[in-house]
Design an enzyme around this catalytic site. Structure first.
Site, short mmCIF file in Angstrom:
data_model
loop_
_atom_site.label_atom_id
_atom_site.label_comp_id
_atom_site.label_asym_id
_atom_site.label_seq_id
_atom_site.Cartn_x
_atom_site.Cartn_y
_atom_site.Cartn_z
N SER B 22 -16.69 32.06 12.17
CA SER B 22 -16.51 32.07 10.72
C SER B 22 -15.22 31.35 10.32
CB SER B 22 -16.45 33.52 10.23
OG SER B 22 -16.30 33.55 8.83
N ASN B 128 -16.11 41.38 8.08
CA ASN B 128 -14.73 40.95 8.25
C ASN B 128 -13.81 42.05 7.73
OD1 ASN B 128 -12.24 39.80 8.24
ND2 ASN B 128 -12.87 37.90 7.24
N CYS B 131 -9.17 40.26 8.25
CA CYS B 131 -8.48 39.07 7.75
C CYS B 131 -7.05 39.45 7.37
CB CYS B 131 -9.19 38.49 6.54
SG CYS B 131 -8.31 37.06 5.89
N ILE B 192 -11.44 38.64 19.06
CA ILE B 192 -10.54 39.16 18.04
C ILE B 192 -10.43 38.20 16.84
CG2 ILE B 192 -9.10 40.42 19.69
CD1 ILE B 192 -7.09 38.10 19.64
N ASN B 193 -10.01 38.73 15.70
CA ASN B 193 -9.61 37.89 14.59
C ASN B 193 -8.20 37.35 14.91
OD1 ASN B 193 -9.29 36.70 11.98
ND2 ASN B 193 -10.66 38.25 11.13
N THR B 268 -11.05 27.50 16.35
CA THR B 268 -10.05 26.47 16.16
C THR B 268 -10.35 25.19 16.95
OG1 THR B 268 -8.41 28.18 15.68
CG2 THR B 268 -7.55 26.05 16.37
#
Lengths: 270, 306
Positions: B22, B128, B131, B192-193, B268
């Site tokens: 995401s 989510n 964030c 993980i976020n 990323t």
């Protein structure tokens, strides 16, 4: 629109242009085209640090016997550009290109005026050489901090001369050409009654903002090439957004980097 | 040797274990020429809220050593624009779509799910609750097991589709929040976020990002993510996990599967290589071939602990 691709490129040559700027000539085997104002995302090396590619406006692009030669002009400002300055000729890397929007080069009977500040020159030089090739009239104003940082003056002179335009050189310290900022040089000509179909500009934000104010005061249409911190260059990281006059937040990489000044939010004229 | 790449996260069957994360792959169609979404295990949408969000002020991103910090702030087109826009083309292409769901309060999460329930093209949800870049919602649910169990339960009641909860590495009690999500009815956990972080401009004596703080992602956080996936897998061995954090190569993906993940998300890496998820699918298959692994699911949880 020209399809963007992740090109395998070879670093052919690195040449110094000024104490802080250098030229990178990249070649790739495929035919590639781009419009003045479009940019590419160049991988600075194979490692994880720096992690991200760097965005550079294309300075020129031409077909060669072996494929395509792409010219970038780069100012050393941080880790990525420093790594590129040390890159060995022959190194293979990748360039995502062409990306983003280009300048509007069409003009009626009135000439265009092109303005570049510092390392904002590459897309303006690309536009100037393309206009010269098309025989479209334009005038060119190029500024830099001092005479040592003025780059590619010979090419600028030749492009403007090809269509009989005026070439104005400015340095902040007055060491060459007209002293002071490009905005002052442009303002003097506007005040004297000179008229252009459109202003095309690239350079530092304060310069662009001053140009927008000047253009607005004289009813001159303007297109600006903006620079924003950018991770991906292809519209997915949402890092490089700018606010438009209608309130939308759009990515500089896909909606720009060339924007119609009238479409930008008010802070671009304040 | 032909390698079997199919995997499943709970009831959700995936053609391969590599998903686009995401917030790094737009709405699934932004990078089709580099990475056709139908060739991935699934794509996870940009975080969707009930209404469009403009996101945070700029600068929103800064590069750091082997990583980057972002504070985008969940800029998105809103759930309805996603459902009436890109989702149709994603369905036509045969891409599997997981909707990442965000709300400033529990009702907002339910609103997003209710809208997606009308769409057969949405295969599941990823909540989510992690964030770090918004004032309301997000991490506040992910850090408090009591709030998390209640939010997850309400979402669970709203859908029969697979429901994942994306956990925060910033939560004071990782296992506690993981258990809370499972107790609330989550079928799977994504971890993980991003890791809450900051960058400082020493000359200006100011944070680089407009918001001050952001979330660190990229290879810099991979060891943290691996440890957290492994710890949660050890504590909750029956709960399917989706591993994410700095995955750049097929071998990185294999490490997450060994730690206990049933699938992985690539984020990323897409920013430096828009074809990264697809490349990683190929590299993972090549890794399996080299190691004599016929079925990629053999890797899941296969870590030999000292």
């Amino acid at each position: 629109m020209i399809a963007r691709r992740d090109l395998a490129v070879r670093v052919d040559r690195i040449e110094p242009l000024s104490p802080t700027c250098f030229r990178l000539l990249l070649s790739c085997a495929e035919p590639v085209e781009a419009q003045p104002g479009q940019f590419g995302m160049l991988a600075c090396g194979g490692g994880l640090d720096p992690l991200l590619r760097r965005a550079f406006s294309i300075g020129s692009i031409r077909a060669a016997a072996t494929g395509t030669v792409i010219e970038l002009m780069i100012k050393e400002v941080g880790q990525g550009s420093a790594a590129l300055r040390r890159i060995a000729p022959g190194t293979l890397t990748r360039l995502l290109a062409p990306l983003g929007t280009g300048f509007t080069l069409e003009s009626g009977d009135t000439p265009l005026v092109l303005v570049a500040g510092g390392i904002g020159l590459p897309p303006i030089l690309f536009a100037a050489e393309e206009l010269a090739r098309r025989g479209t009239r334009f005038d060119l104003v190029v500024g830099a901090a001092n005479s040592a940082e003025l780059i590619e003056i010979t090419r600028c002179t030749a492009a403007v001369a090809a269509v009989g335009g005026e070439f104005v050189l400015c340095t902040d310290d007055g060491s060459r050409g007209e002293g002071g900022f490009v905005t002052a040089a442009l303002g003097r000509r506007l005040d004297a009654g000179r008229r252009w179909a459109r202003l095309l500009a690239c350079g530092p934000d304060p310069m662009l903002k001053a140009l927008v104010r000047l253009a607005r005061a004289h009813g001159l249409a303007a297109e600006l090439s903006l620079e924003e911190p950018m991770a991906c260059g292809v519209g997915v990281c949402l890092g490089c957004v700018v606010e438009l006059a209608d309130g939308r937040m759009v990515s500089t990489c896909t909606h720009g980097p060339v924007f119609d000044a009238a479409a930008l939010a008010a802070r671009w004229s304040q | 040797m032909s390698i079997r790449l199919a995997t499943r996260v709970g009831a959700l069957e995936l053609a391969n274990p590599v998903l686009a994360a995401s917030g790094t792959f737009g709405y699934g169609l932004d990078l089709v020429e580099f990475c056709p979404p139908e060739l991935l295990g699934a794509i996870v949408s940009k975080g969707l809220s009930p209404h469009p969000r403009p996101g945070n002020a700029t600068p929103r991103i800064v590069e750091t050593a082997a990583g980057m910090i972002n504070a985008i702030g969940l800029q998105n087109i809103g759930v309805d624009a996603f459902c009436t826009g890109p989702l149709g083309e994603l369905m036509r292409r045969g891409a599997r779509v997981v909707a990442n769901v965000f709300g400033e309060n529990p009702d907002a999460y339910l609103e997003v799910i209710a809208r997606c329930e009308r769409e057969p093209g949405v295969s599941g949800y990823e909540l989510n609750v992690s964030c770090p870049n918004v004032t309301a919602g997000g991490m506040e649910f992910g850090h408090d097991p009591r709030q998390l169990v209640s939010l997850t339960r309400r979402c669970r009641e709203a859908t029969a589709r697979p429901l994942w909860v994306k956990l925060s590495p910033n939560a004071p009690d990782l296992i506690g929040t993981a258990r809370a999500a499972v107790d609330g009815g989550a079928d799977g956990l994504t971890l993980i976020n991003t890791v809450r972080a900051m960058a400082i401009d020493a000359v200006r004596r100011r944070p680089v990002l407009a918001r001050g703080f952001g979330g660190l992602s990229g290879p810099a956080i991979k060891p943290i993510a691996l440890r957290m996936v492994f710890e949660v897998h050890r504590a909750l061995p029956k709960t399917p996990l989706v591993g994410i954090g700095g995955i750049e190569t097929g071998r990185d993906a294999a490490e997450f599967l060994l730690a206990g993940a049933s699938a992985v998300e690539v984020g990323t890496a897409i920013f430096r290589d828009p074809g990264a998820p697809l490349r990683i699918v190929g590299e993972l298959a090549a890794f399996c071939e080299r190691e004599g692994i016929a079925d990629v699911t053999e890797l899941i949880g296969g870590l030999q602990w000292p």
